[in-house]
Design a protein around this motif. Structure first.
Motif, mmCIF file in Angstrom:
data_model
loop_
_atom_site.group_PDB
_atom_site.id
_atom_site.type_symbol
_atom_site.label_atom_id
_atom_site.label_comp_id
_atom_site.label_asym_id
_atom_site.label_seq_id
_atom_site.Cartn_x
_atom_site.Cartn_y
_atom_site.Cartn_z
ATOM 1 N N ALA A 60 10.664 -3.466 -6.957
ATOM 2 C CA ALA A 60 10.740 -3.932 -8.341
ATOM 3 C C ALA A 60 11.667 -3.042 -9.171
ATOM 4 O O ALA A 60 12.434 -3.534 -10.013
ATOM 5 N N ARG A 61 11.609 -1.741 -8.918
ATOM 6 C CA ARG A 61 12.489 -0.818 -9.644
ATOM 7 C C ARG A 61 13.948 -1.041 -9.271
ATOM 8 O O ARG A 61 14.845 -0.988 -10.123
ATOM 9 N N VAL A 62 14.198 -1.281 -7.997
ATOM 10 C CA VAL A 62 15.574 -1.560 -7.580
ATOM 11 C C VAL A 62 16.088 -2.825 -8.254
ATOM 12 O O VAL A 62 17.234 -2.891 -8.723
ATOM 13 N N ALA A 93 16.830 -6.689 -3.429
ATOM 14 C CA ALA A 93 15.522 -6.418 -4.026
ATOM 15 C C ALA A 93 14.774 -7.707 -4.308
ATOM 16 O O ALA A 93 13.569 -7.825 -4.021
ATOM 17 N N PHE A 94 15.462 -8.693 -4.871
ATOM 18 C CA PHE A 94 14.785 -9.955 -5.182
ATOM 19 C C PHE A 94 14.422 -10.736 -3.923
ATOM 20 O O PHE A 94 13.396 -11.416 -3.887
ATOM 21 N N ALA A 95 15.242 -10.624 -2.883
ATOM 22 C CA ALA A 95 14.876 -11.256 -1.614
ATOM 23 C C ALA A 95 13.585 -10.658 -1.076
ATOM 24 O O ALA A 95 12.716 -11.364 -0.546
ATOM 25 N N ASP A 142 0.818 -1.223 0.000
ATOM 26 C CA ASP A 142 0.000 0.000 0.000
ATOM 27 C C ASP A 142 0.847 1.267 0.000
ATOM 28 O O ASP A 142 0.436 2.300 -0.546
ATOM 29 N N CYS A 143 2.039 1.199 0.617
ATOM 30 C CA CYS A 143 2.872 2.407 0.696
ATOM 31 C C CYS A 143 3.718 2.610 -0.556
ATOM 32 O O CYS A 143 4.454 3.588 -0.661
ATOM 33 N N GLY A 144 3.622 1.689 -1.496
ATOM 34 C CA GLY A 144 4.429 1.787 -2.713
ATOM 35 C C GLY A 144 5.743 1.038 -2.631
ATOM 36 O O GLY A 144 6.582 1.124 -3.539
ATOM 37 N N GLY A 145 5.922 0.283 -1.558
ATOM 38 C CA GLY A 145 7.172 -0.440 -1.367
ATOM 39 C C GLY A 145 7.411 -1.528 -2.388
ATOM 40 O O GLY A 145 8.559 -1.780 -2.781
ATOM 41 N N PHE A 146 6.330 -2.161 -2.843
ATOM 42 C CA PHE A 146 6.507 -3.229 -3.839
ATOM 43 C C PHE A 146 7.101 -2.670 -5.124
ATOM 44 O O PHE A 146 8.077 -3.206 -5.662
ATOM 45 N N ALA A 194 1.874 -9.831 -9.312
ATOM 46 C CA ALA A 194 2.372 -8.453 -9.417
ATOM 47 C C ALA A 194 3.863 -8.432 -9.751
ATOM 48 O O ALA A 194 4.334 -7.538 -10.467
ATOM 49 N N VAL A 195 4.614 -9.404 -9.244
ATOM 50 C CA VAL A 195 6.038 -9.495 -9.568
ATOM 51 C C VAL A 195 6.219 -9.718 -11.072
ATOM 52 O O VAL A 195 7.084 -9.117 -11.712
ATOM 53 N N VAL A 196 5.365 -10.575 -11.631
ATOM 54 C CA VAL A 196 5.418 -10.834 -13.075
ATOM 55 C C VAL A 196 5.029 -9.585 -13.846
ATOM 56 O O VAL A 196 5.699 -9.189 -14.807
#
Length: 472
Positions: free
Chosen positions: A148-150, A173-175, A140-144, A190-192
């Motif tokens: 993903a950008r990192v 990031a992947f962890a 919700d905070c935009g962390g995902f 969402a990861v995909v």
């Protein structure tokens, strides 16, 4: 690090001074205070509780607005130490006004260093580890999207120049993405959707960086285990071949579990996926993984994955058998029996299931003939003999090979051993009844159903040939 160290610092006065130092105008003083708080919070949960109770989260939230890079990065490291101390502390960070959002904003800043961004996604990972609700707060905070950008930026930077920072940032990031994806199909999807799969596939074959291979393999595993559609996404664009290469790179280490399990999840969904695993060299890879497993857990993963591939039919079971899977699974079965642990029992069960699938689906009885032997464990021998009883009569060539290859002779040796063991057990029972000896365990090789299978197989051959091998 001594966990009892620092007890004197969690008293009210020292902690108050450390928290007060976070508002000092000199950046060096602030950094020193943060490092002390991080050291305290990282020792044990009670210390982290004291840090939170002393009110450290409020000034740390303010420091996320600092223009000093060292201050900001040390703040993030300290927040991670608090979050990693326990779910309650992570909840305090979530509850603190806009802390997660401020972290996400910092992670998305154009001029933020990869080092800082990597530390931020580590905070997100620690928070996500405590369950779906915590992961939802990060989402919700935009962390995902920040993580993903990192992952994408660090992977691109690593491809250009490996300076050590980029691969570490990509691994972090992947962890984080793997931990988030674990909680639901939607988060995995969402990861995909964020386009992270190609970078993850590239990461699992990075020969120079084991942590990156581990993190990307964990991400692919969390995706592949969820749905057939997600598994297909991982399998496409060279994903299966990359995972096979990763498993080979990790052979003999505990990290091999991740790639091996991912191959198993992909293969388990449908035959086409299992054939893709075989076509990419997965048969030899899984057999090698079972034989070179670093520990019992790794062997369990290899045996399970091998069974997932074998269960789909001849097209997948036969290549495994040709690669030595039957012998490898017998070795795993024996290893599991030697262990008295729960993991050892799991290895026995997985190896037995894999052997059953191989025997049933291999399609070429000649590959199974070596299992007709007194040394084959009784639960496995039962399935082998029942399979021959059903299929041998329908295959003239297989019947000829059964004799010329020595299987009929070995079958009679099994029969003699069974009859001798049964007779010995009967004598022992009689002696026990008369009080002359203690009752002995029945070591007969065959149960009633398996005896019937032996009889059925023997009836497929001339009686004089069977008698020759039985009494010679």
């Amino acid at each position: 690090m001594d966990p009892s160290g620092g007890d004197e610092l969690v008293e009210d006065e020292p902690l108050e001074k450390l928290v007060a130092s976070l508002s000092h105008p000199a950046p060096a003083v602030v950094v020193s205070g943060l490092r002390a708080l991080r050291s305290i919070a990282g020792k044990k949960e009670a210390h982290a509780t004291a840090v939170v109770a002393a009110g450290a989260l409020v000034p740390m939230r303010a420091l996320l607005e600092s223009f000093h890079d060292d201050v900001k990065e040390e703040t993030v490291r300290t927040l991670r130490a608090v979050a990693a101390a326990g779910a309650e502390h992570a909840g305090k960070i979530i509850a603190e006004d806009d802390t997660l959002a401020a972290l996400a904003a910092n992670c998305n800043m154009m001029d933020a260093s990869l080092s800082l961004r990597a530390q931020i996604v580590k905070v997100f990972e620690s928070v996500c580890a405590y369950g779906a609700e915590s992961a939802g707060a990060v989402l919700d905070c935009g962390g995902f999207h920040a993580a993903a950008r990192v992952a994408e930026d660090a992977s691109a930077a690593n491809a250009v120049a490996d300076d050590g920072v980029a691969p570490r940032a990509a691994a972090s990031a992947f962890a984080c993405l793997a931990t988030m994806a674990r909680h639901s199909d939607d988060l995995a999807a969402a990861v995909v959707d964020a386009g992270c799969v190609p970078c993850a596939i590239a990461g699992v074959v990075n020969e120079a960086n084991a942590p990156l291979r581990e993190a990307t393999a964990a991400t692919l595993r969390e995706l592949a285990m969820k749905t057939p559609a997600l598994a297909e996404t991982v399998a496409s664009d060279g994903g299966v071949a990359a995972l096979v290469q990763c498993a080979n790179l990790e052979r003999g280490t505990s990290r091999s579990i991740l790639a091996v399990q991912t191959l198993g999840y992909i293969a388990d969904f449908k035959q086409a996926f299992a054939m893709a695993v075989v076509g990419a060299g997965g048969a030899k890879c899984l057999v090698d993984a079972s034989r070179s497993a670093a520990d019992v857990d790794a062997a369990v993963a290899a045996a399970w994955a091998l069974g997932c591939v074998a269960r789909h039919g001849k097209e997948t079971a036969k290549p495994l058998a040709k690669a030595g899977a039957l012998k490898a699974m017998l070795e795993c079965y024996a290893l599991g029996k030697e262990s008295v642990t729960v993991v050892g029992e799991a290895l026995t069960d997985r190896a037995k299931a894999a052997l059953k699938s191989l025997v049933k689906n291999v399609g070429d009885l000649r590959l199974v003939e070596p299992l007709i032997d007194e040394a084959t464990p009784k639960p496995i021998l039962r399935h082998v003999l029942n399979e021959f009883a059903v299929k041998l009569a329908k295959d003239v060539n297989a019947k000829r090979d059964f004799v010329t290859g020595g299987a009929l002779m070995r079958l009679q040796a099994i029969r003699r051993a069974h009859e001798a063991a049964a007779a010995a057990a009967a004598r022992a029972r009689e002696e026990a009844r008369l009080g002359a000896a203690d009752a002995a365990a029945d070591d007969a090789l065959l149960d009633e159903r398996t005896e019937l299978a032996v009889t059925q197989i023997n009836h497929m051959f001339p009686a004089d040939v069977v008698s020759y091998y039985l009494y010679c």
